[in-house]
Design a protein around this motif. Structure first.
Motif, PDB file in Angstrom:
ATOM      1  N   GLU A  79       2.860   1.934   1.294  1.00 17.05           N
ATOM      2  CA  GLU A  79       1.746   1.012   1.397  1.00 17.05           C
ATOM      3  C   GLU A  79       0.629   1.737   2.136  1.00 17.05           C
ATOM      4  OE1 GLU A  79       3.403  -2.550   3.361  1.00 17.05           O
ATOM      5  OE2 GLU A  79       5.310  -1.552   2.911  1.00 17.05           O
ATOM      6  N   LEU A  80      -0.549   1.126   2.166  1.00 17.36           N
ATOM      7  CA  LEU A  80      -1.670   1.774   2.843  1.00 17.36           C
ATOM      8  C   LEU A  80      -1.333   2.095   4.293  1.00 17.36           C
ATOM      9  CD1 LEU A  80      -4.787  -0.206   1.542  1.00 17.36           C
ATOM     10  CD2 LEU A  80      -4.189   2.165   1.037  1.00 17.36           C
ATOM     11  N   VAL A 101      -4.390   3.552  10.531  1.00 20.54           N
ATOM     12  CA  VAL A 101      -5.271   2.531   9.971  1.00 20.54           C
ATOM     13  C   VAL A 101      -6.429   2.307  10.930  1.00 20.54           C
ATOM     14  CG1 VAL A 101      -5.445   0.153   9.164  1.00 20.54           C
ATOM     15  CG2 VAL A 101      -3.312   1.425   8.845  1.00 20.54           C
ATOM     16  N   ARG A 145      -9.841   3.270   2.150  1.00 21.74           N
ATOM     17  CA  ARG A 145      -8.817   2.857   1.186  1.00 21.74           C
ATOM     18  C   ARG A 145      -8.684   3.886   0.069  1.00 21.74           C
ATOM     19  NH1 ARG A 145     -10.528  -2.401  -1.370  1.00 21.74           N
ATOM     20  NH2 ARG A 145     -11.525  -1.071  -2.940  1.00 21.74           N
ATOM     21  N   GLN A 203      -6.894   6.959   1.151  1.00 24.61           N
ATOM     22  CA  GLN A 203      -5.450   6.710   1.205  1.00 24.61           C
ATOM     23  C   GLN A 203      -4.827   6.715  -0.180  1.00 24.61           C
ATOM     24  OE1 GLN A 203      -5.562   7.530   4.384  1.00 24.61           O
ATOM     25  NE2 GLN A 203      -3.721   6.296   4.600  1.00 24.61           N
ATOM     26  N   ASP A 239      -0.872  -3.702  -1.603  1.00 25.59           N
ATOM     27  CA  ASP A 239      -2.265  -3.635  -1.168  1.00 25.59           C
ATOM     28  C   ASP A 239      -3.196  -3.866  -2.354  1.00 25.59           C
ATOM     29  OD1 ASP A 239      -1.686  -2.570   1.612  1.00 25.59           O
ATOM     30  OD2 ASP A 239      -0.769  -1.012   0.390  1.00 25.59           O
ATOM     31  N   VAL A 254      -5.314  -2.296  -4.043  1.00 24.16           N
ATOM     32  CA  VAL A 254      -5.871  -1.019  -4.505  1.00 24.16           C
ATOM     33  C   VAL A 254      -6.003  -1.087  -6.032  1.00 24.16           C
ATOM     34  CG1 VAL A 254      -5.556   1.469  -4.630  1.00 24.16           C
ATOM     35  CG2 VAL A 254      -4.794   0.219  -2.601  1.00 24.16           C
TER      36      VAL A 254
END
Length: 216
Positions: free
Chosen positions: A43-44, A50, A59, A62, A85, A87
């Protein structure tokens, strides 16, 4: 599993469609079915620090980190499930190193009534609801049309992104992803559907962006 190139499997969707809850069930199913040695999850927030105020550019950086991790897994014959996420597919495909990995995407979606109910249940501030609804609508259109309002992700984006790979393209068979309507599904059912999609994608039975697809 078929001896295919390592794949980055993206599961995305707007806030409130069930990504986070489903991800927990996916991990459980991977372990129960002995697939945790085949699929790594990310995940992010697991890919690096973060920032206090995450930005679109962060984002997208990442997304490149996730792509590079998928490439690294090739030596182990494993796949990366990048999930949980918001994305968009276009951000992964535009990541600088994405020409070296195969990408499959699954969009989790819900109908408007269900989405509004879920946002209310989680206590989402009323002034943010139109934003979440608008992003859900954009992601739904983005799933079939790369030319639909690309400025949603390109504005204030990371300078290294390779937007020319898809911005300006017309809808066509080369632009395809799986869309899963979670409106009437339990979290357990969504998790099982995602696991099934992962297996179908690596077997070539679901839409996949092959490495270098944009040059063909």
């Amino acid at each position: 599993m078929p001896g295919r190139k390592t794949m980055l499997l993206l599961v995305s969707g707007a806030s409130g469609v069930g990504k986070t809850t489903a991800r927990l069930h996916v991990r459980h199913l991977f372990e129960r079915r002995g697939l945790d040695g085949t699929f790594e999850t990310a995940e992010l927030f697991t890919l690096g620090p973060v920032p206090d105020v995450p930005t679109v550019a962060w984002r997208q950086e990442q997304a490149e980190v996730a792509v590079r991790r998928a490439i690294a897994l090739d030596a182990e014959g494993r796949h990366l499930l990048f999930a949980g996420d918001p994305v968009p597919l276009g951000e992964v495909l535009a990541a600088p190193s994405a020409d070296r990995v195969e990408v499959a995407a699954c969009l989790l979606d819900v109908d408007e009534q269900t989405h509004l109910a879920r946002l209310a249940q989680r206590g989402e501030p009323e002034e943010l609801v139109p934003f979440h609804r608008g992003f859900a609508e954009w992601m739904r259109a983005h799933a079939t049309d790369p030319g639909h309002m690309p400025e949603v992700v390109t504005t204030d984006g990371w300078s290294q992104m390779r937007w020319e790979r898809w911005v300006g393209r017309e809808p066509g068979p080369e632009w395809a992803m799986t869309v899963l309507d979670t409106s009437r599904l339990s979290p357990e059912q969504v998790g099982a559907a995602i696991v099934d999609w992962c297996l179908r994608a690596v077997a070539g039975q679901a839409p996949v962006f092959r490495a270098g697809w944009f040059d063909r």
